[in-house]
Write a protein that holds these residues in place. Structure first.
Motif, PDB file in Angstrom:
ATOM      1  N   GLY A  96      -8.545  13.293  -5.907  1.00  0.00           N
ATOM      2  CA  GLY A  96      -8.435  11.867  -6.189  1.00  0.00           C
ATOM      3  C   GLY A  96      -7.875  11.122  -4.990  1.00  0.00           C
ATOM      4  N   ASP A  97      -7.691   9.806  -5.129  1.00  0.00           N
ATOM      5  CA  ASP A  97      -7.178   8.973  -4.032  1.00  0.00           C
ATOM      6  C   ASP A  97      -5.696   9.265  -3.793  1.00  0.00           C
ATOM      7  OD1 ASP A  97      -9.644   7.719  -3.779  1.00  0.00           O
ATOM      8  OD2 ASP A  97      -9.121   6.140  -5.217  1.00  0.00           O
ATOM      9  N   GLN A  98      -5.331   9.272  -2.531  1.00  0.00           N
ATOM     10  CA  GLN A  98      -3.927   9.437  -2.158  1.00  0.00           C
ATOM     11  C   GLN A  98      -3.365   8.194  -1.472  1.00  0.00           C
ATOM     12  OE1 GLN A  98      -4.373  13.767  -0.444  1.00  0.00           O
ATOM     13  NE2 GLN A  98      -2.249  13.519  -1.139  1.00  0.00           N
ATOM     14  N   GLU A  99      -4.124   7.116  -1.520  1.00  0.00           N
ATOM     15  CA  GLU A  99      -3.668   5.831  -1.007  1.00  0.00           C
ATOM     16  C   GLU A  99      -4.040   4.764  -2.026  1.00  0.00           C
ATOM     17  OE1 GLU A  99      -4.835   2.958   2.701  1.00  0.00           O
ATOM     18  OE2 GLU A  99      -4.237   5.022   3.201  1.00  0.00           O
ATOM     19  N   LEU A 100      -3.050   3.939  -2.384  1.00  0.00           N
ATOM     20  CA  LEU A 100      -3.258   2.961  -3.455  1.00  0.00           C
ATOM     21  C   LEU A 100      -2.631   1.627  -3.040  1.00  0.00           C
ATOM     22  CD1 LEU A 100      -4.205   2.375  -6.398  1.00  0.00           C
ATOM     23  CD2 LEU A 100      -1.910   3.051  -7.129  1.00  0.00           C
ATOM     24  N   THR A 101      -3.393   0.543  -3.195  1.00  0.00           N
ATOM     25  CA  THR A 101      -2.894  -0.808  -2.913  1.00  0.00           C
ATOM     26  C   THR A 101      -2.638  -1.534  -4.238  1.00  0.00           C
ATOM     27  OG1 THR A 101      -4.108  -0.927  -0.818  1.00  0.00           O
ATOM     28  CG2 THR A 101      -3.389  -3.015  -1.807  1.00  0.00           C
ATOM     29  N   THR A 103       0.853  -1.186   0.000  1.00  0.00           N
ATOM     30  CA  THR A 103       0.000   0.000   0.000  1.00  0.00           C
ATOM     31  C   THR A 103       0.887   1.233   0.000  1.00  0.00           C
ATOM     32  OG1 THR A 103      -1.767  -1.150   1.191  1.00  0.00           O
ATOM     33  CG2 THR A 103      -1.815   1.260   1.212  1.00  0.00           C
ATOM     34  N   TRP A 137      -5.087  18.361  -4.146  1.00  0.00           N
ATOM     35  CA  TRP A 137      -5.058  17.012  -4.738  1.00  0.00           C
ATOM     36  C   TRP A 137      -6.500  16.528  -4.876  1.00  0.00           C
ATOM     37  CZ3 TRP A 137      -0.621  13.657  -5.440  1.00  0.00           C
ATOM     38  CH2 TRP A 137      -0.938  12.328  -5.812  1.00  0.00           C
ATOM     39  N   LYS A 187       3.455   2.505   2.799  1.00  0.00           N
ATOM     40  CA  LYS A 187       2.734   2.707   4.061  1.00  0.00           C
ATOM     41  C   LYS A 187       3.320   1.869   5.183  1.00  0.00           C
ATOM     42  CE  LYS A 187      -1.947   2.702   6.009  1.00  0.00           C
ATOM     43  NZ  LYS A 187      -3.396   2.438   5.734  1.00  0.00           N
ATOM     44  N   LEU A 220      -3.468   5.196 -11.576  1.00  0.00           N
ATOM     45  CA  LEU A 220      -4.295   6.039 -10.719  1.00  0.00           C
ATOM     46  C   LEU A 220      -4.467   7.421 -11.374  1.00  0.00           C
ATOM     47  CD1 LEU A 220      -5.739   6.528  -7.988  1.00  0.00           C
ATOM     48  CD2 LEU A 220      -3.536   7.341  -7.110  1.00  0.00           C
ATOM     49  N   ILE A 249      -5.494  11.206 -11.369  1.00  0.00           N
ATOM     50  CA  ILE A 249      -5.700  12.254 -10.353  1.00  0.00           C
ATOM     51  C   ILE A 249      -5.629  13.626 -11.044  1.00  0.00           C
ATOM     52  CG2 ILE A 249      -4.750  10.850  -8.497  1.00  0.00           C
ATOM     53  CD1 ILE A 249      -2.664  13.729  -9.538  1.00  0.00           C
TER      54      ILE A 249
END
Length: 473
Positions: A417-422, A402, A415, A456, A431, A433
């Motif tokens: 969009g998502d700031q955490e990606l698995t 992650t 920002w 992470k 991703l 953004i």
């Protein structure tokens, strides 16, 4: 002053052993029958062959984190090697591996001759396995020679057919295992024997099967003497201190038969060689080592074991044929540590260090930034300037990771969009953004920004990638 140069007559008459005087002199497959031999060097060769053959057969079946430990997936352009995934961008690592292998080969060859060819080369290992099938089915060397000369009978057809069946079966197993390095091996075996494999999988297996069958069953020594380029340039690495399989002519000549009880054979002008020709019979390339160093010799040591056994039976000292150096035969001291050997060793150390450094600095993740090609920027309904990007994240490990994403360079950037990606192990994720900025903070048309990625679970693993933010000004 005498400026004359001393002239040394060099004999040009070279005796070359011929194993067949027939008309078909260019068909060595019909005239080389390797005799079985036991001894120290053959035990060592067989044990090393078993170890590396076992590794070859077992490695594709190993699992790591629920996946095939070694999978060189050419279609997906990624190589999974235990906990590491190599992508095309990491091919420098593979290059280092090949360079290390090359210099290790040069180093060993300079020190101990062609021991790679005689002990570990796949061509040699598979050839001896095929010869083992011949011995078990058709009998000893003399029996095989007699069988080939006998007319075709039901017994001869059965022995020949069984031999070739075993060759093909082992070749098929070899091909399946080899292709299993490039495609999931378990599924490959299931699909192949259930006739459900893909076209290219079947073609690959059959291709490598017939290559193995042809090389180890038919071509054998032709690969070593005519096709393999290593046999041609190996002499460039030899010197007078290289250990090679050598016949001691001073001790052995003049050769000739005699009784075991003949204690005064030396008074008759005979040397220790009884001219039994066993050294020729056991040679996989069919040469006579007594004719001196030849490029066909693969340093397997079979002739040493055969000769030592004969010397032991005759009550003579062993070592008429041995791993020795030219300087040793001349009565001089062999220099084990010498310039060429040290040079190869230092280069090998340097290459290994470079390979190790490449692994240490290698990041287990990679990130590419792709801008929206449709427009440099756009204005939102709120009057903000917006740039769109696609972050391509590649997880080079083989476990799920992650990642936390952020941007630096402009404090006022928003920002979207998502700031955490698995990302799954060995997989790639995209991703999309957007970054938005109030025009008040845009003091020039193009602003430098930097995307930052952080693992992470392992915060020390970070990666940054520069990009541009285009404004209306």
């Amino acid at each position: 002053m005498d400026n004359k140069i001393d002239i040394k007559n060099i004999p040009v008459d070279v005796k070359v052993h011929k194993t067949d005087t027939g008309v078909n002199k260019y068909n060595p497959r019909d005239r080389i029958y390797v005799r079985a031999v036991k001894g120290l060097h053959q035990r060592l060769r067989r044990n090393m062959g078993f170890i590396f053959m076992g590794l070859f057969m077992l490695l594709p079946w190993l699992q790591f984190h629920g996946q095939q430990a070694i999978l060189l997936d050419i279609v997906e352009q990624k190589f999974n090697i235990f906990g590491m995934t190599l992508w095309p961008q990491d091919f420098t690592i593979l290059a280092w591996i090949f360079v290390i292998g090359a210099f290790a080969l040069f180093f060993v060859t300079t020190f101990y001759g062609r021991v790679w060819c005689g002990y570990l080369c796949p061509q040699t290992v598979w050839t001896f396995i095929f010869i083992w099938f011949e011995e078990k089915i058709q009998g000893s060397r003399n029996n095989r020679m007699k069988l080939d000369k006998d007319p075709w009978t039901a017994g001869k057809v059965w022995k020949k057919a069984l031999t070739h069946f075993c060759w093909l079966a082992f070749s098929l197993l070899t091909a399946l295992i080899f292709v299993g390095y490039f495609t999931p091996v378990t599924q490959l075996f299931v699909d192949f024997f259930s006739f459900d494999a893909s076209f290219w999988a079947v073609v690959s297996v059959l291709f490598f099967m017939f290559c193995t069958y042809g090389n180890a069953g038919w071509m054998r020594e032709i690969m070593c003497t005519h096709i393999c380029p290593y046999a041609r340039f190996q002499s460039a690495m030899f010197d007078k201190d290289t250990f090679t399989v050598t016949y001691d002519a001073k001790r052995g000549e003049n050769r000739g038969p005699r009784s075991r009880k003949d204690a005064d054979y030396k008074t008759k002008g005979l040397g220790d060689c009884i001219d039994c020709n066993l050294c020729v019979h056991v040679c996989p390339t069919g040469i006579d080592i007594r004719n001196g160093l030849q490029y066909e010799c693969i340093n397997c040591g079979a002739c040493i074991d055969a000769c030592d056994d004969t010397m032991d039976k005759m009550g003579y000292a062993k070592g008429l044929i041995s791993y020795t150096t030219e300087h040793s035969l001349e009565g001089r001291t062999t220099k084990v540590v010498r310039g060429k050997l040290v040079g190869y060793f230092l280069v090998l150390l340097a290459v290994c260090a470079a390979f190790g450094w490449t692994l240490v600095v290698r990041k287990p993740v990679m990130m590419d930034i792709v801008r929206d090609r449709g427009a440099l920027y756009r204005e939102t309904n709120e009057g903000l300037i917006e740039n769109t990007y696609t972050l391509k994240i590649i997880n080079k490990s083989q476990v799920e990771q992650t990642y936390l994403l952020s941007v630096s360079g402009i404090d006022e950037l928003n920002w979207i969009g998502d700031q955490e990606l698995t990302v799954q192990g060995g997989e790639t994720a995209n991703l999309p953004i957007s970054l938005a900025l109030d025009p008040v903070h845009a003091n020039k048309p193009v602003l430098d920004i930097e995307f930052v990625l952080q693992d992470k679970d392992e915060p020390e693993v970070t990666l940054s990638q520069g990009s541009k933010f285009f404004s209306a000004r």
